[in-house]
Design a protein around this motif. Structure first.
Motif, PDB file in Angstrom:
ATOM      1  N   ASP A  84     -23.408 -13.996  -7.542  1.00 22.83           N
ATOM      2  CA  ASP A  84     -24.523 -14.936  -7.438  1.00 22.83           C
ATOM      3  C   ASP A  84     -24.108 -16.280  -6.859  1.00 22.83           C
ATOM      4  OD1 ASP A  84     -26.342 -13.129  -8.490  1.00 22.83           O
ATOM      5  OD2 ASP A  84     -25.983 -13.759 -10.564  1.00 22.83           O
ATOM      6  N   ASP A 138     -27.240 -24.724 -11.506  1.00 18.44           N
ATOM      7  CA  ASP A 138     -27.343 -23.276 -11.694  1.00 18.44           C
ATOM      8  C   ASP A 138     -26.236 -22.546 -10.933  1.00 18.44           C
ATOM      9  OD1 ASP A 138     -29.604 -23.885 -13.136  1.00 18.44           O
ATOM     10  OD2 ASP A 138     -31.021 -23.191 -11.605  1.00 18.44           O
ATOM     11  N   THR A 139     -25.930 -23.040  -9.741  1.00 21.41           N
ATOM     12  CA  THR A 139     -24.884 -22.416  -8.935  1.00 21.41           C
ATOM     13  C   THR A 139     -23.522 -22.607  -9.573  1.00 21.41           C
ATOM     14  OG1 THR A 139     -26.189 -22.766  -6.921  1.00 21.41           O
ATOM     15  CG2 THR A 139     -23.839 -22.354  -6.636  1.00 21.41           C
ATOM     16  N   ALA A 142     -23.290 -20.239 -12.362  1.00 18.83           N
ATOM     17  CA  ALA A 142     -23.073 -18.892 -11.832  1.00 18.83           C
ATOM     18  C   ALA A 142     -21.607 -18.677 -11.471  1.00 18.83           C
ATOM     19  CB  ALA A 142     -23.967 -18.658 -10.615  1.00 18.83           C
ATOM     20  N   SER A 145     -19.533 -18.142 -14.452  1.00 21.63           N
ATOM     21  CA  SER A 145     -19.859 -16.907 -15.156  1.00 21.63           C
ATOM     22  C   SER A 145     -19.211 -15.681 -14.515  1.00 21.63           C
ATOM     23  CB  SER A 145     -21.383 -16.711 -15.201  1.00 21.63           C
ATOM     24  OG  SER A 145     -22.003 -17.771 -15.919  1.00 21.63           O
ATOM     25  N   ARG A 279     -27.616 -22.736 -18.854  1.00 22.14           N
ATOM     26  CA  ARG A 279     -27.380 -21.616 -17.946  1.00 22.14           C
ATOM     27  C   ARG A 279     -26.011 -20.944 -18.161  1.00 22.14           C
ATOM     28  NH1 ARG A 279     -31.414 -20.943 -14.054  1.00 22.14           N
ATOM     29  NH2 ARG A 279     -33.245 -21.960 -14.969  1.00 22.14           N
TER      30      ARG A 279
END
Length: 339
Positions: A84, A138-139, A142, A145, A279
């Motif tokens: 992602d 959010d990036t 990601a 993660s 997130r």
């Protein structure tokens, strides 16, 4: 404006190499230009009039063999393909220095622009500005993660003792460039060393994550995260702490900083951290320590530049102001640790 051969890039030899390793990719003579804005590795846009690609190589002149590691950058970008995390597709890595005089890699040209100035965001309005900033978080979540082992990066760094090594590394850098009394900097170093937090699960760390190291397209999507030269495995909150310094008022004292956080609609630091925590699921309760480390790191870097300036070893303008910025960063670091 494109030129026949940008500094450091022989287009004819590049074309011959691409014809060998990726036959049919290039359909005509190449033209290219240096993309301005990079602080270390050199980045070029090249085209045959139909397709467009990006070439990355180390700076001109002698560099340490372990510095500006093209294979390392190429490896992490290739590994993140399919996750992602938006990254350019990679075309080829060339470690034969006889081709253009240095190791290099070629990747896809991605749409979008880096956003560095507040006026760029002001032009799109406060609502879109907020959306872009939240997508940046959010990036980052990601990225942190991604399971390093699942993408072949289990050996990309040494997460154990990562934070302790960071404090020691920048402390040694400070000692190497110490040329004047800097009130508070030894206190900042000592307080960081004496209060190192326990790290959560290790992650892929970008090393210089900020809005102007990403490309944003006309639909406000982040199309690519760029400049992976400092990436490793370690504590991901170092990325978040450094980004908060880039979005702080103290950083505006430095020459030529990004001021995007001044744009109407740009979220506060607290909002950005809350978004990341939501997130990523990471514990951000000790984030002030990471921000203090980032202030210390930048203070040491600028003190090194100031030291070279006093030795007459810098080229260019505005270096005379660097020395005045260091105390501002030291104060910012102490303030965060006292919070």
């Amino acid at each position: 404006m494109s030129v026949e051969n940008p500094p450091g890039l022989d287009l004819r030899r590049l074309r011959a190499h691409l014809d060998e390793v990726r036959p049919g990719l290039v359909t005509g003579p190449l033209s290219g230009e240096l993309i301005e804005g990079g602080r270390s590795n050199l980045t070029y846009s090249v085209t045959d009039g139909v397709g467009r690609w990006v070439v990355r190589r180390p700076p001109l002149g002698h560099v340490l063999p372990t510095a500006h590691d093209m294979a390392r950058e190429h490896r992490v970008i290739s590994a993140l393909a399919g996750t992602d995390v938006p990254v350019p597709g990679t075309i080829t890595l060339c470690e034969d220095t006889s081709v253009i005089g240095a190791r290099f890699y070629v990747m896809d040209f991605m749409p979008g622009v880096p956003l560095r100035r507040a006026e760029q965001l002001t032009a799109v309005g406060s609502e879109r500005t907020r959306g872009i900033a939240l997508r940046l978080m959010d990036t980052l979540a990601a990225l942190h993660s991604v399971d390093p082992a699942a993408v072949g990066l289990a050996d990309f760094g040494r997460p154990e003792g990562f934070l302790e090594r960071q404090v020691r590394r920048w402390g040694k850098q400070l000692d190497a460039s110490r040329s004047r009394d800097l009130p508070g900097i030894d206190e900042l170093r000592s307080r960081l060393a004496g209060s190192v937090p326990a790290s959560g699960p290790a992650a892929i760390v970008h090393g210089d994550y900020r809005l102007d190291n990403a490309l944003v397209d006309a639909d406000d999507r982040i199309t690519a995260v760029l400049d992976w030269e400092m990436s490793t495995l370690g504590d991901p909150l170092t990325d978040l702490g450094l980004m908060l310094v880039y979005f702080s008022d103290e950083i505006l004292a430095t020459p030529g900083p990004s001021d995007v956080h001044r744009a109407p609609g740009f979220p506060t630091g607290e909002e950005l951290v809350a978004r990341y925590a939501e997130r990523s699921g990471r514990d951000v309760s000790r984030l002030d320590w990471y921000t203090g480390l980032a202030f210390f790191k930048l203070a040491v870097i600028l003190e090194g530049i100031h030291y070279r300036y006093t030795q007459g070893k810098t080229v260019g303008s505005n270096f005379e102001y660097i020395g005045e910025v260091v105390p501002v960063l030291v104060e910012g670091g102490l303030k965060r640790l006292s919070g």
